[in-house]
Design a protein around this motif. Sequence first.
Motif, PDB file in Angstrom:
ATOM      1  N   GLY A 209      67.606  29.462  86.660  1.00 39.19           N
ATOM      2  CA  GLY A 209      66.372  29.872  86.375  1.00 39.19           C
ATOM      3  C   GLY A 209      66.265  30.332  84.996  1.00 39.19           C
ATOM      4  N   ARG A 210      67.453  30.354  84.005  1.00 33.76           N
ATOM      5  CA  ARG A 210      67.479  30.792  82.755  1.00 33.76           C
ATOM      6  C   ARG A 210      66.728  30.107  81.898  1.00 33.76           C
ATOM      7  N   VAL A 211      66.769  28.552  81.918  1.00 37.85           N
ATOM      8  CA  VAL A 211      66.289  27.700  81.091  1.00 37.85           C
ATOM      9  C   VAL A 211      64.802  27.226  81.629  1.00 37.85           C
ATOM     10  N   ARG A 212      63.798  27.137  80.773  1.00 40.27           N
ATOM     11  CA  ARG A 212      62.391  26.684  81.025  1.00 40.27           C
ATOM     12  C   ARG A 212      62.310  25.695  79.956  1.00 40.27           C
ATOM     13  N   VAL A 213      61.699  24.412  80.389  1.00 41.91           N
ATOM     14  CA  VAL A 213      61.464  23.372  79.369  1.00 41.91           C
ATOM     15  C   VAL A 213      59.902  23.285  79.550  1.00 41.91           C
ATOM     16  N   ARG A 214      59.276  23.293  78.633  1.00 41.22           N
ATOM     17  CA  ARG A 214      57.743  23.245  78.486  1.00 41.22           C
ATOM     18  C   ARG A 214      57.346  22.221  77.341  1.00 41.22           C
ATOM     19  N   PRO A 215      56.134  21.581  77.543  1.00 40.98           N
ATOM     20  CA  PRO A 215      55.362  20.645  76.616  1.00 40.98           C
ATOM     21  C   PRO A 215      55.043  21.359  75.460  1.00 40.98           C
ATOM     22  N   LEU A 216      54.479  20.878  74.594  1.00 43.12           N
ATOM     23  CA  LEU A 216      54.069  21.451  73.283  1.00 43.12           C
ATOM     24  C   LEU A 216      52.180  21.812  73.863  1.00 43.12           C
ATOM     25  N   ASN A 217      51.887  23.152  73.188  1.00 39.69           N
ATOM     26  CA  ASN A 217      50.858  23.472  73.741  1.00 39.69           C
ATOM     27  C   ASN A 217      49.885  23.076  72.280  1.00 39.69           C
ATOM     28  N   MET A 218      48.720  22.324  72.655  1.00 41.76           N
ATOM     29  CA  MET A 218      47.777  21.801  71.721  1.00 41.76           C
ATOM     30  C   MET A 218      46.880  22.939  71.215  1.00 41.76           C
ATOM     31  N   LYS A 219      46.747  23.653  71.896  1.00 37.29           N
ATOM     32  CA  LYS A 219      46.038  24.829  71.515  1.00 37.29           C
ATOM     33  C   LYS A 219      46.405  25.736  70.403  1.00 37.29           C
ATOM     34  N   HIS A 220      48.028  25.714  70.397  1.00 36.69           N
ATOM     35  CA  HIS A 220      48.736  26.467  69.639  1.00 36.69           C
ATOM     36  C   HIS A 220      49.649  25.225  68.815  1.00 36.69           C
ATOM     37  N   TYR A 221      48.952  24.320  68.453  1.00 32.47           N
ATOM     38  CA  TYR A 221      49.729  23.077  67.879  1.00 32.47           C
ATOM     39  C   TYR A 221      50.458  23.619  66.689  1.00 32.47           C
ATOM     40  N   HIS A 222      49.848  24.046  65.591  1.00 30.75           N
ATOM     41  CA  HIS A 222      50.735  24.356  64.346  1.00 30.75           C
ATOM     42  C   HIS A 222      52.099  25.335  64.711  1.00 30.75           C
ATOM     43  N   ARG A 223      51.694  26.553  65.606  1.00 26.11           N
ATOM     44  CA  ARG A 223      52.650  27.150  65.897  1.00 26.11           C
ATOM     45  C   ARG A 223      53.877  26.579  66.749  1.00 26.11           C
ATOM     46  N   ASP A 224      53.632  25.669  67.406  1.00 33.87           N
ATOM     47  CA  ASP A 224      54.848  24.951  68.279  1.00 33.87           C
ATOM     48  C   ASP A 224      55.064  24.142  67.577  1.00 33.87           C
ATOM     49  N   LEU A 225      54.669  23.168  66.702  1.00 33.97           N
ATOM     50  CA  LEU A 225      55.516  22.544  65.813  1.00 33.97           C
ATOM     51  C   LEU A 225      56.012  23.003  64.619  1.00 33.97           C
ATOM     52  N   ALA A 226      55.543  24.290  64.272  1.00 30.11           N
ATOM     53  CA  ALA A 226      56.468  24.851  63.188  1.00 30.11           C
ATOM     54  C   ALA A 226      57.524  25.737  63.922  1.00 30.11           C
ATOM     55  N   LEU A 227      57.315  26.071  65.236  1.00 31.46           N
ATOM     56  CA  LEU A 227      58.768  26.465  65.700  1.00 31.46           C
ATOM     57  C   LEU A 227      59.703  25.380  66.124  1.00 31.46           C
ATOM     58  N   ALA A 228      59.280  24.133  66.380  1.00 32.03           N
ATOM     59  CA  ALA A 228      60.311  22.969  66.614  1.00 32.03           C
ATOM     60  C   ALA A 228      61.071  22.827  65.254  1.00 32.03           C
ATOM     61  N   LEU A 229      60.184  22.667  64.343  1.00 36.19           N
ATOM     62  CA  LEU A 229      60.822  22.464  62.747  1.00 36.19           C
ATOM     63  C   LEU A 229      61.890  23.524  62.502  1.00 36.19           C
ATOM     64  N   ASP A 230      61.522  24.877  62.967  1.00 34.33           N
ATOM     65  CA  ASP A 230      62.459  26.039  62.494  1.00 34.33           C
ATOM     66  C   ASP A 230      63.822  25.782  63.346  1.00 34.33           C
ATOM     67  N   ILE A 231      63.508  25.412  64.659  1.00 34.84           N
ATOM     68  CA  ILE A 231      64.835  25.019  65.464  1.00 34.84           C
ATOM     69  C   ILE A 231      65.537  24.014  64.851  1.00 34.84           C
ATOM     70  N   PHE A 232      64.832  22.833  64.311  1.00 33.38           N
ATOM     71  CA  PHE A 232      65.577  21.706  63.456  1.00 33.38           C
ATOM     72  C   PHE A 232      66.348  22.447  62.241  1.00 33.38           C
ATOM     73  N   ASN A 233      65.807  23.299  61.583  1.00 37.51           N
ATOM     74  CA  ASN A 233      66.447  23.606  60.383  1.00 37.51           C
ATOM     75  C   ASN A 233      67.789  24.454  60.850  1.00 37.51           C
ATOM     76  N   ASP A 234      67.526  25.076  61.915  1.00 37.49           N
ATOM     77  CA  ASP A 234      68.794  25.975  62.203  1.00 37.49           C
ATOM     78  C   ASP A 234      69.776  25.131  63.014  1.00 37.49           C
ATOM     79  N   ALA A 235      69.412  23.762  63.644  1.00 36.48           N
ATOM     80  CA  ALA A 235      70.133  23.304  64.644  1.00 36.48           C
ATOM     81  C   ALA A 235      71.268  22.238  63.466  1.00 36.48           C
ATOM     82  N   TRP A 236      70.562  21.884  62.500  1.00 40.43           N
ATOM     83  CA  TRP A 236      70.985  20.943  61.614  1.00 40.43           C
ATOM     84  C   TRP A 236      71.521  21.333  60.154  1.00 40.43           C
ATOM     85  N   SER A 237      71.568  23.052  59.921  1.00 46.45           N
ATOM     86  CA  SER A 237      71.809  23.537  58.666  1.00 46.45           C
ATOM     87  C   SER A 237      73.095  23.481  58.274  1.00 46.45           C
ATOM     88  N   GLU A 238      74.015  23.173  59.167  1.00 48.17           N
ATOM     89  CA  GLU A 238      75.553  23.018  58.584  1.00 48.17           C
ATOM     90  C   GLU A 238      75.721  21.549  58.346  1.00 48.17           C
TER      91      GLU A 238
END
Length: 391
Positions: A209-238
Amino acid sequence: MLANQMPAVAKDSGSVVVSPVSGKSDLKHFIELPKRLYREQPGYVAPLDIERAETLDPGKNPYFRHAEVQLFLAWRGDKPVGRISVQICKLYQERYGDRTGHFGFIDAIDDLEVYAALMAAAEDWLSQRGMLRILGPLSFSTNEESGLLIDGFNALPMLMMPYHAPYAGFRLEECGYGKAKDLIAYDVDKTTYQAVGSNRLLDKVKAEGRVRVRPLNMKHYHRDLALALDIFNDAWSENWGMIPFTQAEIEAAAAGLKPLIDPKLVAIAEVDGEAAGMLVCVPNLMEAIADLDGSLLPLGWIKLIWRLKVGRLKTARVPLMGIRRKHHGTLLGATLLPLMFAAIKDHFLSRGLERVELSWILEDNLPMRRVCEGVGAKAYKTYRLYEKRLG
């Protein structure tokens, strides 16, 4: 053209003249040249002219805010026979400090004289600005189209992945360029994908129960896609050659991807309530525009909208995926991408999609390559980055 401080001049190389792109007519030639070169090739689909124009527009592409760029055309008589961009990214210089400049948008007829003239113009331009190394093709950065196709020429054309003729790599090598790094594109078909989703470790993580996988929320589209790209920046930063998305680039990417986004094909993994991983799968625009030859006029708009909203496209691409670095090398982290692939699987299949490309992955990024292969993906295209010392 564009953001250079020192004026570029035409270079005469025998029967080939390389000159800076200047004005709308030159820009039109620059955009349309690949169509003339590759139109009959099964692995090529012309990108939309409007998208190419926006990519090359300093007022619309945020890349130009931190880069100096020059476009060149090679001419034989009054006929354009080749093109190239050359650029210096200030963020790259700040991060790596190795005085490397980049080239991109390299397309030409199969003629060594043309390639040699284009590369000489790019090398001269960079040398005049103090660069010691040239690397590419990057059109314009690792966050856009990267690498030169060296195998898989007849394979499926894919969104935001470049096409080059089989001779291009050989011509660059004849100009003194060598391999810097290979980028791998993976392919998964629906039969293989159907097997993704349940094994003992994944079931155990879900049960905890520690992991939850959810879809993108279109009501908060820019927030969620910005979050995805922030994760991308961190994940691939090195990773090798990585330059993080700037805030302006995040906003531009969010706006550009929105017409393609299906929220159920985006997965955001949260660990203990914190966003920890993301996977973005988008329908393959190149399939939808295959017969438009880059133009949306007169009826291309109608065809494109119908194919994206009503028609059943068969192919898709995962251009963004990753997990935050804090979870790299952990048992929990190893489950996040498989869980996200499993989360979008049913919707992927219900849409009638049959193939998905996972791209691109650095050749020596073995952990990510193992994840791809673990969901049944097979390497099917290779793109190469080339380099050369200057001076």
